[in-house]
Design an enzyme around this catalytic site. Structure first.
Site, PDB file in Angstrom:
ATOM      1  N   GLY A   1      32.310  39.554  41.592  1.00  0.00           N
ATOM      2  CA  GLY A   1      32.670  38.200  42.014  1.00  0.00           C
ATOM      3  C   GLY A   1      32.822  38.162  43.522  1.00  0.00           C
ATOM      4  O   GLY A   1      32.257  38.976  44.258  1.00  0.00           O
ATOM      5  N   GLY A   2      33.651  37.225  43.981  1.00  0.00           N
ATOM      6  CA  GLY A   2      33.848  37.069  45.428  1.00  0.00           C
ATOM      7  C   GLY A   2      34.463  38.299  46.062  1.00  0.00           C
ATOM      8  O   GLY A   2      34.431  38.447  47.296  1.00  0.00           O
TER       9      GLY A   2
ATOM     10  N   GLY B   1       4.424  41.417  69.872  1.00  0.00           N
ATOM     11  CA  GLY B   1       5.845  41.064  69.764  1.00  0.00           C
ATOM     12  C   GLY B   1       6.678  42.257  69.351  1.00  0.00           C
ATOM     13  O   GLY B   1       7.850  42.381  69.729  1.00  0.00           O
ATOM     14  N   ALA B   2       6.072  43.158  68.575  1.00  0.00           N
ATOM     15  CA  ALA B   2       6.826  44.331  68.118  1.00  0.00           C
ATOM     16  C   ALA B   2       7.141  45.255  69.296  1.00  0.00           C
ATOM     17  O   ALA B   2       8.209  45.854  69.359  1.00  0.00           O
ATOM     18  CB  ALA B   2       6.052  45.067  67.041  1.00  0.00           C
TER      19      ALA B   2
HETATM   20  C1  HXC Z   1      43.834  40.900  35.256  1.00  0.00           C
HETATM   21  C2  HXC Z   1      42.526  42.639  34.550  1.00  0.00           C
HETATM   22  C3  HXC Z   1      41.443  42.132  35.275  1.00  0.00           C
HETATM   23  C4  HXC Z   1      41.629  40.936  36.022  1.00  0.00           C
HETATM   24  C5  HXC Z   1      40.816  43.937  34.315  1.00  0.00           C
HETATM   25  N1  HXC Z   1      42.083  43.742  33.953  1.00  0.00           N
HETATM   26  N2  HXC Z   1      40.380  42.942  35.105  1.00  0.00           N
HETATM   27  N3  HXC Z   1      43.709  42.035  34.562  1.00  0.00           N
HETATM   28  N4  HXC Z   1      42.841  40.352  35.983  1.00  0.00           N
HETATM   29  N5  HXC Z   1      40.645  40.421  36.756  1.00  0.00           N
HETATM   30  C6  HXC Z   1      42.901  44.598  33.104  1.00  0.00           C
HETATM   31  C7  HXC Z   1      42.461  44.578  31.670  1.00  0.00           C
HETATM   32  O1  HXC Z   1      43.096  43.512  30.984  1.00  0.00           O
HETATM   33  C8  HXC Z   1      42.962  45.939  31.180  1.00  0.00           C
HETATM   34  O2  HXC Z   1      44.346  45.854  30.956  1.00  0.00           O
HETATM   35  C9  HXC Z   1      42.784  46.814  32.394  1.00  0.00           C
HETATM   36  O3  HXC Z   1      42.695  45.930  33.510  1.00  0.00           O
HETATM   37  C10 HXC Z   1      41.524  47.645  32.346  1.00  0.00           C
HETATM   38  O4  HXC Z   1      40.443  46.802  32.021  1.00  0.00           O
HETATM   39  P1  HXC Z   1      39.394  47.148  30.865  1.00  0.00           P
HETATM   40  O5  HXC Z   1      38.659  45.915  30.568  1.00  0.00           O
HETATM   41  O6  HXC Z   1      40.089  47.848  29.751  1.00  0.00           O
HETATM   42  O7  HXC Z   1      38.487  48.214  31.610  1.00  0.00           O
HETATM   43  P2  HXC Z   1      36.940  48.432  31.473  1.00  0.00           P
HETATM   44  O8  HXC Z   1      36.511  48.435  30.046  1.00  0.00           O
HETATM   45  O9  HXC Z   1      36.642  49.644  32.284  1.00  0.00           O
HETATM   46  O10 HXC Z   1      36.243  47.160  32.154  1.00  0.00           O
HETATM   47  C11 HXC Z   1      36.438  46.931  33.531  1.00  0.00           C
HETATM   48  C12 HXC Z   1      35.932  45.516  33.908  1.00  0.00           C
HETATM   49  C13 HXC Z   1      36.574  44.457  32.948  1.00  0.00           C
HETATM   50  C14 HXC Z   1      34.390  45.501  33.784  1.00  0.00           C
HETATM   51  C15 HXC Z   1      36.288  45.284  35.352  1.00  0.00           C
HETATM   52  O11 HXC Z   1      37.980  44.683  32.953  1.00  0.00           O
HETATM   53  C16 HXC Z   1      36.314  43.064  33.390  1.00  0.00           C
HETATM   54  O12 HXC Z   1      35.227  42.519  33.130  1.00  0.00           O
HETATM   55  N6  HXC Z   1      37.348  42.458  33.974  1.00  0.00           N
HETATM   56  C17 HXC Z   1      37.271  41.079  34.389  1.00  0.00           C
HETATM   57  C18 HXC Z   1      36.421  40.946  35.584  1.00  0.00           C
HETATM   58  C19 HXC Z   1      36.473  39.543  36.101  1.00  0.00           C
HETATM   59  O13 HXC Z   1      35.862  38.634  35.522  1.00  0.00           O
HETATM   60  N7  HXC Z   1      37.264  39.351  37.149  1.00  0.00           N
HETATM   61  C20 HXC Z   1      37.464  38.113  37.764  1.00  0.00           C
HETATM   62  C21 HXC Z   1      36.256  37.934  38.643  1.00  0.00           C
HETATM   63  S1  HXC Z   1      36.375  36.475  39.527  1.00  0.00           S
HETATM   64  P3  HXC Z   1      45.077  46.771  29.856  1.00  0.00           P
HETATM   65  O14 HXC Z   1      46.493  46.318  29.889  1.00  0.00           O
HETATM   66  O15 HXC Z   1      44.389  46.504  28.562  1.00  0.00           O
HETATM   67  O16 HXC Z   1      44.895  48.173  30.319  1.00  0.00           O
HETATM   68  C22 HXC Z   1      36.898  37.026  40.937  1.00  0.00           C
HETATM   69  C23 HXC Z   1      36.931  35.958  41.953  1.00  0.00           C
HETATM   70  C24 HXC Z   1      37.250  36.527  43.262  1.00  0.00           C
HETATM   71  O17 HXC Z   1      37.204  38.124  41.153  1.00  0.00           O
HETATM   72  C25 HXC Z   1      36.920  35.488  44.258  1.00  0.00           C
HETATM   73  C26 HXC Z   1      37.259  35.935  45.633  1.00  0.00           C
HETATM   74  C27 HXC Z   1      36.782  34.945  46.616  1.00  0.00           C
END
Ligand code: HXC
Length: 515
Positions: free
Chosen positions: A170-171, A405-406
């Protein structure tokens, strides 16, 4: 001090240091990843780490978050030393809520960003995170914004280095993208804006995390990453090596060591390196390595846009940035990716007081609609922009082809080279002899009894006139034509003579590089 207070402190410290607990740590290890604290320990000089914000806690109460106290807020921050040099560091802790970034996690990162900038020390970020902590909503987004802003303010003042050691989605990818160097680890790190599920829903395309944003794709195709390593330990070694070439801030010079390689060393092999057939390639890295201090070439962006080679090296112990056309790839033509890669590197060198050595062997810009429609005009313009803007010592050596140019864009005298040297094999002209003869002698060729014979004669005439360095040397565009074997002593002396150089540009807020 009452004993119970000391015990209480240690109990609290132990709670934080255990991160997400033994189960999640085991899962992290099974995935081939170290924990945040193991990474810091593995990277910094032993015993040098000082932790900050150890007891910081979030203040979110949505989704029962008031009942959860993630140790250290999912990020370990502080400072320490690498080979005795101060660095600031943060390492996201994937064992704590997936290293997700909430308001206070972001504040901890911002604090080390601020301190690094004020102290003039490099900032190293170890990224391993599920992205924005979903429970914290907009506060988490705001946290990213605060980090991006600080990355931008620090740009060109302190080196900023990102190690991607897990997911970065993501971001969240924009903080690393705003830093100077991105390292990835093979198989365990991925960067993407929208993940495979979203892509499948939006376009129907099926792709794995690794294919979408793994270390191969970002090092070879997208150019997002500059380095990749087989393991986290190898990644730390690479980073330590990079730091030996760059200063801690724009206010100081790069580290300087003694060289065991004689500055006067002659290299007979360079007299033979250019193939007799001008259409044949050779490996410009052999030339670079022969010129630089023994074993000092540290290539950056090795797999991306391989038609242009960039990297750091040392000349008589001093850091230099090298930019070189690679005749082995696309005949050394300049293209969109090559221009992007080299311009970014030149601007890094200029910001951090690193002299630039440019080696030229290019027939020109890569022809074709893909390049034209992809914006080679806009991207290609970054090169003369970056060279003209740079005030560090700039030495150019023309090895063979330098056309059109290069020629100008590859740090010609006109765009600001301080000294230009050429080998006798240099060909410096508006365009190659074949193309030039076809245009300026079109009538004579078409009206000749034997047009092919006439064409050959005209090509030879053009070669005689321009396919050598002496016309350019007669005008002073080339300062000296040198025998290749004397290249190292010549460029060592040239850069040494320019070290105290001072050059000003018109006062302005900032320029508008063609992006
Ligand atoms: C809160 C999160 C989290 C999140 C993971 N966890 N991502 N908690 N917010 N964004 C937690 C899970 O609930 C889990 O908790 C622990 O972290 C480990 O995650 P798992 O899923 O068990 O690990 P894994 O199977 O290795 O998968 C990793 C992952 C997946 C691929 C990163 O967790 C995932 O898809 N997470 C969400 C990613 C996402 O969509 N993020 C938001 C993106 S938007 P427990 O308690 O069970 O251990 C964004 C916007 C930013 O980031 C913008 C900035 C400008």
């Amino acid at each position: 001090m009452p004993k119970d207070k000391i015990e209480d402190l240690h109990r609290r410290l132990d709670e934080v240091k255990v991160g997400g607990g033994p189960e999640r740590i085991a899962k992290q290890h099974e995935a081939g990843k170290m924990t945040a604290r193991e990474r810091i320990e593995g990277l910094l000089d032993p015993g040098s780490f000082v932790e900050l914000g150890t007891f910081v806690e979030h203040r979110c109460s949505y989704f029962d978050m008031d009942k959860v106290k993630p140790p250290g807020e999912g990020v370990v921050t502080g400072y320490g030393k690498i080979e005795g040099r101060l660095v600031y560091i943060f390492a996201q802790d994937f064992t704590v809520m997936g290293g997700s970034l909430g308001e206070m996690h972001a504040e901890k990162i911002c604090q080390v960003q601020d301190l690094a900038l004020k102290s003039g020390a490099p900032l190293i970020g170890i990224n391993d995170s599920g992205g924005a902590r979903i429970q914290e909503g907009i506060d988490s987004l705001n946290g990213y914004g605060e980090i991006f802003k600080r990355n931008t303010w620090a740009s060109g003042v302190i080196p900023q280095i990102s190690l991607i050691m897990g997911p970065c989605a993501g971001g969240a990818v924009y903080s690393p993208a705003l830093t100077d160097f991105v390292f990835m680890v093979e198989g365990t790190s991925q960067m993407f804006i929208t993940g495979p599920q979203v892509i499948k829903a939006a376009t129907g395309e099926e792709i794995t995390h690794e294919e979408l944003g793994g270390s191969d794709i970002h090092n070879r195709e997208s150019g997002v990453a500059h380095f990749k390593a087989e393991s986290e330990e190898k990644c730390f070694q690479l980073l330590r090596e990079l730091l030996t070439y760059i200063p801690s801030s724009s206010r100081v010079d790069p580290p300087q060591g003694d060289s065991e390689d004689s500055a006067d060393r002659e290299s007979q092999e360079l007299n033979e390196i250019i193939p007799p057939n001008p259409n044949l390639g050779y490996d410009v890295k052999d030339v670079i390595k022969t010129i630089l201090d023994h074993e000092s070439f540290f290539e950056v962006h090795r797999e991306f846009a391989a038609n242009l080679v960039v990297g750091f090296g040392r000349l008589d112990g001093r850091s230099v940035g090298v930019v070189a056309n690679q005749p082995k790839k696309l005949a050394g033509c300049l293209d969109i990716d090559g221009a992007d890669k080299a311009s970014r590197f030149i601007r890094f060198c200029d910001a951090f007081n690193i002299p630039i050595l440019t080696l030229v062997d290019t027939p020109g810009y890569l022809p074709g609609t893909r390049q034209e429609h992809g914006g080679i005009i806009r991207h290609g313009a970054k090169l003369p922009y970056a060279y003209s803007e740079a005030t560090v010592p700039k030495v150019t050596l023309i090895l063979r082809k330098a056309y059109g140019g290069a020629y100008l864009a590859m740090c010609s005298k006109a765009v600001g080279a301080d000294q230009v040297f050429a080998w006798p094999s240099a060909e410096i002209a508006v365009m190659g002899p074949e193309g030039a003869a076809n245009i300026i002698f079109r009538k004579e060729i078409s009206q000749a009894v034997d047009p092919e014979d006439e064409r050959k004669g005209k090509i030879d005439l053009y070669k005689e006139q321009f396919a050598h360095p002496y016309v350019a040397a007669a005008r002073g565009y080339v300062d000296s034509v040198i025998e290749p074997k004397y290249t190292r002593p010549t460029v060592v002396k040239a850069i040494e003579a320019l070290l105290a150089k001072e050059e000003q540009r018109p006062c302005k807020k900032h320029g508008i590089i063609p992006l």
